[in-house]
Design an enzyme around this catalytic site. Structure first.
Site, PDB file in Angstrom:
ATOM      1  N   SER A 117       0.719  -1.255   0.110  1.00 53.78           N
ATOM      2  CA  SER A 117       0.145   0.061  -0.038  1.00 53.78           C
ATOM      3  C   SER A 117       0.895   1.316  -0.075  1.00 53.78           C
ATOM      4  O   SER A 117       1.742   1.486  -1.138  1.00 53.78           O
ATOM      5  CB  SER A 117      -0.896  -0.050   1.197  1.00 53.78           C
ATOM      6  OG  SER A 117      -1.937   1.090   1.066  1.00 53.78           O
ATOM      7  N   ASP A 164      -2.733   5.989  -3.541  1.00 50.95           N
ATOM      8  CA  ASP A 164      -1.666   5.548  -2.948  1.00 50.95           C
ATOM      9  C   ASP A 164      -1.039   4.448  -3.612  1.00 50.95           C
ATOM     10  O   ASP A 164      -1.382   4.012  -4.704  1.00 50.95           O
ATOM     11  CB  ASP A 164      -1.954   4.883  -1.391  1.00 50.95           C
ATOM     12  CG  ASP A 164      -3.048   4.164  -1.462  1.00 50.95           C
ATOM     13  OD1 ASP A 164      -3.795   3.880  -2.311  1.00 50.95           O
ATOM     14  OD2 ASP A 164      -3.154   3.250  -0.266  1.00 50.95           O
ATOM     15  N   ASP A 219      -1.220   1.209  -3.795  1.00 51.76           N
ATOM     16  CA  ASP A 219      -1.994  -0.082  -4.427  1.00 51.76           C
ATOM     17  C   ASP A 219      -3.271   0.548  -4.751  1.00 51.76           C
ATOM     18  O   ASP A 219      -4.458  -0.092  -5.131  1.00 51.76           O
ATOM     19  CB  ASP A 219      -2.310  -1.101  -3.358  1.00 51.76           C
ATOM     20  CG  ASP A 219      -3.122  -0.684  -2.323  1.00 51.76           C
ATOM     21  OD1 ASP A 219      -3.140   0.407  -1.883  1.00 51.76           O
ATOM     22  OD2 ASP A 219      -3.444  -1.647  -1.632  1.00 51.76           O
ATOM     23  N   ASP A 255      -6.036   2.033  -3.256  1.00 47.45           N
ATOM     24  CA  ASP A 255      -7.492   1.580  -2.581  1.00 47.45           C
ATOM     25  C   ASP A 255      -7.941   2.788  -1.774  1.00 47.45           C
ATOM     26  O   ASP A 255      -8.973   2.790  -1.302  1.00 47.45           O
ATOM     27  CB  ASP A 255      -7.247   0.426  -1.613  1.00 47.45           C
ATOM     28  CG  ASP A 255      -6.303   0.597  -0.494  1.00 47.45           C
ATOM     29  OD1 ASP A 255      -5.457   1.577  -0.435  1.00 47.45           O
ATOM     30  OD2 ASP A 255      -6.260  -0.369   0.455  1.00 47.45           O
TER      31      ASP A 255
END
Length: 454
Positions: free
Chosen positions: A104, A241, A243, A245
């Site tokens: 992340s 960010d 990843d 999400d």
């Protein structure tokens, strides 16, 4: 002993905790718990795997694929894609489970492994514990035709982009949008979907080299996005960010629009369209009181959960609520996704500018963000917060003084002997003074140093 799984999968230093051997063993255990135990019709389980572009994801994903195939799971490798894309594809392909390789917003040397159950849902704690318990047990190792096969999921990104476009309430023609992809998993699909939706795009942070993910860009470093929005005269900026999400935004003046403001805008829009289930927004206890006050005035109730998007999602699924999220920018549209999706959130936010014709600064002003002060009090007995009379009396007195224009929250750290004192008030001076007073009471009455001395 501490759990192997944290709040969002297993995360740590690549080639530290996350070695190839560990990844293979974890994947084999997950294949048993999420695959073979759930498949009772004699067929071979299937799994979708995706990753963010950090360099270590290459060997970790290879190890995970090997682990899954070695115990008889067919693997669809979706390549570099956002976490929410992996979750969506598990459901779309009707796979038995999914694996996402990502850390992340963490720096490039870190990585992580998280799993999705059938339907693309995050795992409850008890299922994660089953996977951990399975890891040291002996494996059934098929041979011949029983071995799993690995194939490239060639149209994975196209499926995800098409899904996102189908959620849009309005096209983005005429909008200029700056996208900061954090040199992460959204570097390919986010610019593509915004362009397909009609936006005029400027892209930064979309040249991943495996080592530069989150490095001075993305939702944890908004300065470059703020400057780019002003420089290009854009209508808004969207920051992901690593990843993708989560999503934070920047208005046309370069001001940050956080997750609470984004949720306020979207909740009001969904209520107006009759699509906000029971007129409820689900948020964590860390969301700003200003959001709650603004939504209450509009007839929307905010239901609070513990900190963590998984708790928001659990509440939403239990009651069928349509919108929830966190101040950090994890926003969940349960009608369209099973987890937080930063690209989807950015699209929905941009669509509100397009459909209303209003600038983002005006939409964000529907919520007045109250000043918020967070103070960490270290080396204290965090477990004694709810039972210590002096601390509870100080909290009650502070809450009475603040009234409806402020609030107090004392949160024990999950991993350290720390109590986090959060205070919101109508002005910064009051918030700061109240936080300092409460921190002093916590330190005086819960100090571990005093206990040791006595």
């Amino acid at each position: 002993m501490s759990r192997l799984f944290g709040t969002d999968g297993v995360r740590g230093l690549a080639n530290g905790l996350l070695t190839a051997e560990f990844a293979l063993q974890l994947a084999q255990a997950a294949a048993v718990v999420l695959g073979h135990r759930q498949v009772d019709d004699g067929r071979r389980p299937t799994a979708v795997i995706a990753r963010d572009p950090r360099a270590s994801g290459e060997f970790i994903s290879a190890a995970v694929e090997a682990g899954l195939a070695s115990v008889g799971v067919d693997v669809y490798n979706a390549g570099v894609l956002p976490t929410p894309a992996a979750a969506y594809l598990v459901a779309d392909l009707k796979a038995d489970f999914g694996v996402m390789i990502s850390a992340s917003h963490n720096p490039a040397p870190d990585n992580g492994i998280k799993f999705f159950a059938r339907g693309g849902h995050k795992l409850p704690d008890e299922v994660e514990d089953q996977i951990e318990a399975e890891m040291p047990l002996p494996r059934v190792r098929p041979t011949g035709a029983g071995i799993g096969r690995i194939q490239r999921f060639s149209d994975a990104e196209d499926r995800y982009v098409l899904h996102l476009l189908q959620t849009l309430p309005a096209r983005l023609d005429g909008l200029k949008v700056v996208l900061d992809c954090a040199h992460g998993a959204a570097s390919g699909c986010s610019p593509q979907v915004f362009k397909d939706a009609g936006a005029d795009i400027v892209v930064i942070g979309a040249e991943p080299d495996g080592l530069n993910i989150n490095d001075g860009v993305g939702s944890t470093h908004l300065e470059k996005l703020q400057a780019a929005v002003v420089e290009h005269g854009a209508d808004l900026g969207i920051a992901h960010d690593g990843d993708a999400d989560r999503c934070l935004a920047v208005d046309e003046n370069g001001a940050v629009v956080d997750g609470d403001q984004i949720m306020t805008i979207l909740a009001l829009a969904l209520k107006s369209a009759g699509k906000l289930k029971d007129n409820v927004l689900v948020a964590t206890v860390m969301s700003n009181l200003g959001m709650k006050l603004a939504l209450r005035e509009a007839g929307i109730r905010v239901e609070e959960t513990a900190v963590g998007d998984r708790y928001v999602l659990e509440n939403m699924r239990a009651h069928g609520y349509s919108l929830g999220g966190e101040q950090s920018g994890h926003v969940i549209f349960l009608d369209h996704a099973t987890t937080g999706d930063g690209v989807l959130t950015g699209l929905q936010l941009a669509a509100q500018l397009a459909s209303t014709g209003k600038p983002l600064s005006e939409l964000a002003a529907q919520m007045h963000r109250l000043p918020q002060v967070l103070t960490n009090v270290r080396d204290v007995d965090k477990a004694a917060v709810p039972t210590n009379a002096a601390v509870q009396q100080a909290v009650a007195e502070a809450e009475a003084a603040l009234g409806e224009t402020g609030r107090v929250l004392l949160r024990p750290s999950g991993t350290e002997p720390v109590v986090r004192v959060m205070v919101e008030a109508a002005d910064m001076d009051t918030a700061q003074a109240t936080a300092e007073q409460l921190a002093a009471v916590v330190k005086k009455h819960l100090s571990l140093e005093e206990e040791l001395a006595s």
